[in-house]
Design an enzyme around this catalytic site. Structure first.
Site, PDB file in Angstrom:
ATOM      1  N   LYS A 295       0.821  -1.205   0.000  1.00 52.15           N
ATOM      2  CA  LYS A 295       0.000   0.000   0.000  1.00 52.15           C
ATOM      3  C   LYS A 295       0.861   1.264   0.000  1.00 52.15           C
ATOM      4  CE  LYS A 295      -4.523   0.706   1.790  1.00 52.15           C
ATOM      5  NZ  LYS A 295      -5.498   0.525   2.830  1.00 52.15           N
TER       6      LYS A 295
ATOM      7  N   ASP B  95      66.235 -10.744   4.737  1.00 55.91           N
ATOM      8  CA  ASP B  95      67.429 -10.358   5.479  1.00 55.91           C
ATOM      9  C   ASP B  95      67.100 -10.172   6.951  1.00 55.91           C
ATOM     10  OD1 ASP B  95      66.488  -7.619   5.699  1.00 55.91           O
ATOM     11  OD2 ASP B  95      67.031  -7.443   3.580  1.00 55.91           O
TER      12      ASP B  95
ATOM     13  N   LYS C 213      72.991  -9.007   5.671  1.00 60.38           N
ATOM     14  CA  LYS C 213      72.995  -7.564   5.822  1.00 60.38           C
ATOM     15  C   LYS C 213      73.115  -7.124   7.270  1.00 60.38           C
ATOM     16  CE  LYS C 213      71.881  -5.106   1.870  1.00 60.38           C
ATOM     17  NZ  LYS C 213      70.582  -4.707   1.440  1.00 60.38           N
TER      18      LYS C 213
ATOM     19  N   GLY D  62      62.694  -5.380   5.200  1.00 59.56           N
ATOM     20  CA  GLY D  62      62.110  -4.729   6.376  1.00 59.56           C
ATOM     21  C   GLY D  62      61.550  -3.367   5.988  1.00 59.56           C
TER      22      GLY D  62
ATOM     23  N   ILE E 166      62.514   2.942   1.107  1.00 60.94           N
ATOM     24  CA  ILE E 166      63.041   3.891   2.098  1.00 60.94           C
ATOM     25  C   ILE E 166      64.293   3.269   2.714  1.00 60.94           C
ATOM     26  CG2 ILE E 166      62.586   5.104   4.276  1.00 60.94           C
ATOM     27  CD1 ILE E 166      59.761   5.512   3.357  1.00 60.94           C
TER      28      ILE E 166
ATOM     29  N   MET F 224      69.557   3.909  10.916  1.00 62.70           N
ATOM     30  CA  MET F 224      70.936   3.374  10.911  1.00 62.70           C
ATOM     31  C   MET F 224      71.917   4.314  11.623  1.00 62.70           C
ATOM     32  SD  MET F 224      71.051   2.177   6.917  1.00 62.70           S
ATOM     33  CE  MET F 224      70.190   3.594   6.254  1.00 62.70           C
TER      34      MET F 224
ATOM     35  N   GLY G 156      61.397  -1.816  17.193  1.00 54.68           N
ATOM     36  CA  GLY G 156      60.040  -1.265  17.268  1.00 54.68           C
ATOM     37  C   GLY G 156      58.979  -2.178  16.678  1.00 54.68           C
TER      38      GLY G 156
HETATM   39  N1  SAH Z   1      63.570  -0.023   4.593  1.00 52.46           N
HETATM   40  C1  SAH Z   1      63.560   0.082   6.028  1.00 52.46           C
HETATM   41  C2  SAH Z   1      64.782   0.753   6.570  1.00 52.46           C
HETATM   42  C3  SAH Z   1      66.072   0.039   6.295  1.00 52.46           C
HETATM   43  S1  SAH Z   1      67.451   0.842   6.992  1.00 52.46           S
HETATM   44  C4  SAH Z   1      62.295   0.804   6.479  1.00 52.46           C
HETATM   45  O1  SAH Z   1      61.585   1.403   5.659  1.00 52.46           O
HETATM   46  O2  SAH Z   1      62.008   0.783   7.684  1.00 52.46           O
HETATM   47  C5  SAH Z   1      67.655  -0.031   8.492  1.00 52.46           C
HETATM   48  C6  SAH Z   1      67.351   0.845   9.670  1.00 52.46           C
HETATM   49  O3  SAH Z   1      65.964   0.990   9.846  1.00 52.46           O
HETATM   50  C7  SAH Z   1      67.824   0.306  10.999  1.00 52.46           C
HETATM   51  O4  SAH Z   1      69.191   0.597  11.189  1.00 52.46           O
HETATM   52  C8  SAH Z   1      66.962   1.052  11.970  1.00 52.46           C
HETATM   53  O5  SAH Z   1      67.442   2.354  12.160  1.00 52.46           O
HETATM   54  C9  SAH Z   1      65.668   1.149  11.211  1.00 52.46           C
HETATM   55  N2  SAH Z   1      64.719   0.075  11.609  1.00 52.46           N
HETATM   56  C10 SAH Z   1      64.159  -0.833  10.804  1.00 52.46           C
HETATM   57  N3  SAH Z   1      63.302  -1.613  11.492  1.00 52.46           N
HETATM   58  C11 SAH Z   1      63.309  -1.175  12.751  1.00 52.46           C
HETATM   59  C12 SAH Z   1      62.621  -1.545  13.935  1.00 52.46           C
HETATM   60  N4  SAH Z   1      61.737  -2.560  13.941  1.00 52.46           N
HETATM   61  N5  SAH Z   1      62.865  -0.859  15.056  1.00 52.46           N
HETATM   62  C13 SAH Z   1      63.748   0.168  15.057  1.00 52.46           C
HETATM   63  N6  SAH Z   1      64.419   0.568  13.977  1.00 52.46           N
HETATM   64  C14 SAH Z   1      64.204  -0.082  12.838  1.00 52.46           C
END
Ligand code: SAH
Length: 461
Positions: free
Chosen positions: A43, A248, A270, A301, A306, A383, A412
């Site tokens: 409706k 690595d 590395k 990593g 970066i 680094m 971290g």
């Molecule tokens: N491509 C990576 C960085 C490689 S250079 C990125 O984008 O995170 C490697 C450096 O990254 C290390 O010497 C440290 O300074 C930093 N790093 C990477 N992982 C980390 C973590 N879990 N905790 C603290 N520093 C970290």
């Protein structure tokens, strides 16, 4: 099994929806998606249903349901809140052998409607036989998030090649192998990244020239800073389909646990000052493996672009004509700061943020110190553990306050995540006296103080 799952073709078939409210509208939308000819009887109609009628997408009969309405219908849905009407519709439909669904009343239904994941032409239907629709919906949400939307396009593409593939491979095994390769290889990846035309050309080429399909591909994948929950869906998918994984030290154990169980794992090291495989060796290895037809995941990593030398790796691949994809990851600066309660920018304390390499070359860092030693800016040093004294000295020498807050974040986002806070002038002492190990990130800026203000607890506390 309480119900037989089937998919019905209702294209251009008359379907009746009894009820013109919001729930009825949702059912109508679904029927329309499947190209049914929909009639709605009620409706009154809600705004959306009225709109469908105004656009001539459905026929709307504005009166109460009458028994004769079911005549010639192929399918009926009753979605009124009047239990008597629902029961009457159900009874009439049952006696006329017309499939009927009464919303929220499984006892009155001859068919029930599943939760669906729509990747047309692929459709996944999930049903709990009406027992727990919420659980069915949760399962649906899981599937939604793990099945790329482009699967539909992939299925369309495969459909358009079906006859050709059948003609080329008369043997079923060969056909299956061809499809498996396509659905988990370059063709699929091209479709997923929106390059459907290229995917089509590649599939055609693979079909015409079987030797060409022997070239593998490389996925340069950002594995994030440690917590596997920070991986992207794309990273996970490629990690799980690769035949070989090159990883690595920076890739966390938690992330490594998610790679394909039977993949070959190659450690390329590395450690600082102790490169197990030199960069050129890694670049070449990627090329060699891909040339053997293998799908190689170079897992890194953080983010591959970066401070990850990802650019160099893909340059070599490009030079050798190897297909590749790059998947971004959460970089350490983002993961470490967020998990430590440190916003990298903040309206009041920092309007910009710089990511800087603190890698020492011949005992020093070649950095634009004048640009770095300014207020209202956050600097994230990668680094930089070995160079901590150098960077502290240089920033102070170029005018930065000695009491500028500094945080060191070790491992971290992993279960061993640890944070030290200090000041720029104290930084060298902390690094010299505390058991801080790589990988560690150094964050310099007023924003570090927010950690205290936010009363932050680290995940490992
Ligand atoms: N491509 C990576 C960085 C490689 S250079 C990125 O984008 O995170 C490697 C450096 O990254 C290390 O010497 C440290 O300074 C930093 N790093 C990477 N992982 C980390 C973590 N879990 N905790 C603290 N520093 C970290």
């Amino acid at each position: 099994m309480n119900y037989l799952p089937i998919f019905i073709d209702i294209k251009q078939k008359p379907c009746l929806v009894v009820g013109g409210g919001d729930i009825a509208y949702r059912k109508m939308s679904l029927l329309l998606k499947a190209n049914a000819q929909v009639t709605c009887v009620d409706k009154s109609a809600c705004e959306n249903v009225q709109a469908l009628a105004d656009q001539n997408k459905i026929a709307l009969i504005k009166r109460n349901f009458e028994a004769s309405d079911i005549n010639t219908q192929a399918l009926i849905i009753s979605a009124t809140n009047n239990t008597q009407v629902n029961a009457q519709v159900s009874k009439l439909a049952h006696s006329a052998n017309i499939p009927v669904n009464v919303v929220d009343s499984p006892d009155l239904c001859s068919f029930i409607m599943p939760s669906i994941v729509d990747r047309s032409p692929i459709i996944i239907a999930i049903s709990s036989a009406g027992k727990t629709p919420v659980l069915a919906r949760l399962i649906r949400a899981k599937l939604e998030s793990t099945i790329p939307h482009a699967y539909g396009k992939l299925a369309e593409l495969a459909g358009s090649f079906r006859d050709q593939v059948k003609a080329k491979f008369t043997n079923i095994e060969d056909r299956r192998f061809f499809w498996e390769r396509s659905f988990s290889g370059i063709v699929a990846e091209k479709v997923f990244s929106g390059r459907v035309d290229e995917a089509k050309a590649t599939m055609q080429k693979q079909l015409d020239d079987s030797t060409d399909s022997d070239v593998g591909e490389v996925y340069l994948v950002g594995g994030g800073p440690g917590d596997p929950d920070l991986l992207t869906f794309k990273a996970l998918r490629l990690m799980q389909q690769a035949d070989v994984i090159l990883y690595d030290r920076l890739v966390s154990e938690g992330v490594m646990e998610l790679v394909r169980r039977d993949a070959e794992l190659i450690y390329v090291g590395k450690e600082r000052d102790n490169h197990s495989v030199p960069q050129e060796g890694i670049n070449q290895l990627l090329v060699d493996l891909a040339k053997k037809g293998r799908r190689v995941c170079r897992l890194k990593g953080g983010d591959p672009f970066i401070f990850g030398r990802g650019g160099e790796e893909i340059e070599t691949l490009a030079e050798n004509g190897i297909p590749f994809q790059v998947v971004p990851g959460i970089t350490a600066a983002s993961g470490c700061s967020t998990y430590s309660g440190i916003p990298l920018t903040h309206r009041d304390y920092s309007q910009s943020c710089r990511f800087v390499t603190g890698h020492l070359k011949d005992g020093s860092m070649n950095l634009p110190w004048d640009e770095l030693a300014v207020e209202q800016q956050t600097i994230v040093f990668y680094m930089a553990l070995k160079g901590a004294k150098h960077l502290s000295d240089k920033l102070i020498e170029h005018g930065m306050r000695g009491d500028m807050p500094v945080a060191l974040v070790e491992k971290g986002t992993t279960p061993d995540h640890r944070v030290w806070t200090t000041t720029l002038v104290e930084l060298p002492t902390i690094v010299a006296t505390q058991p801080i190990k790589a990988p560690t990130l150094i964050i310099v800026g007023e924003v570090v103080k927010l950690r205290e203000k936010l009363n932050w607890f680290d995940p490992s506390d």
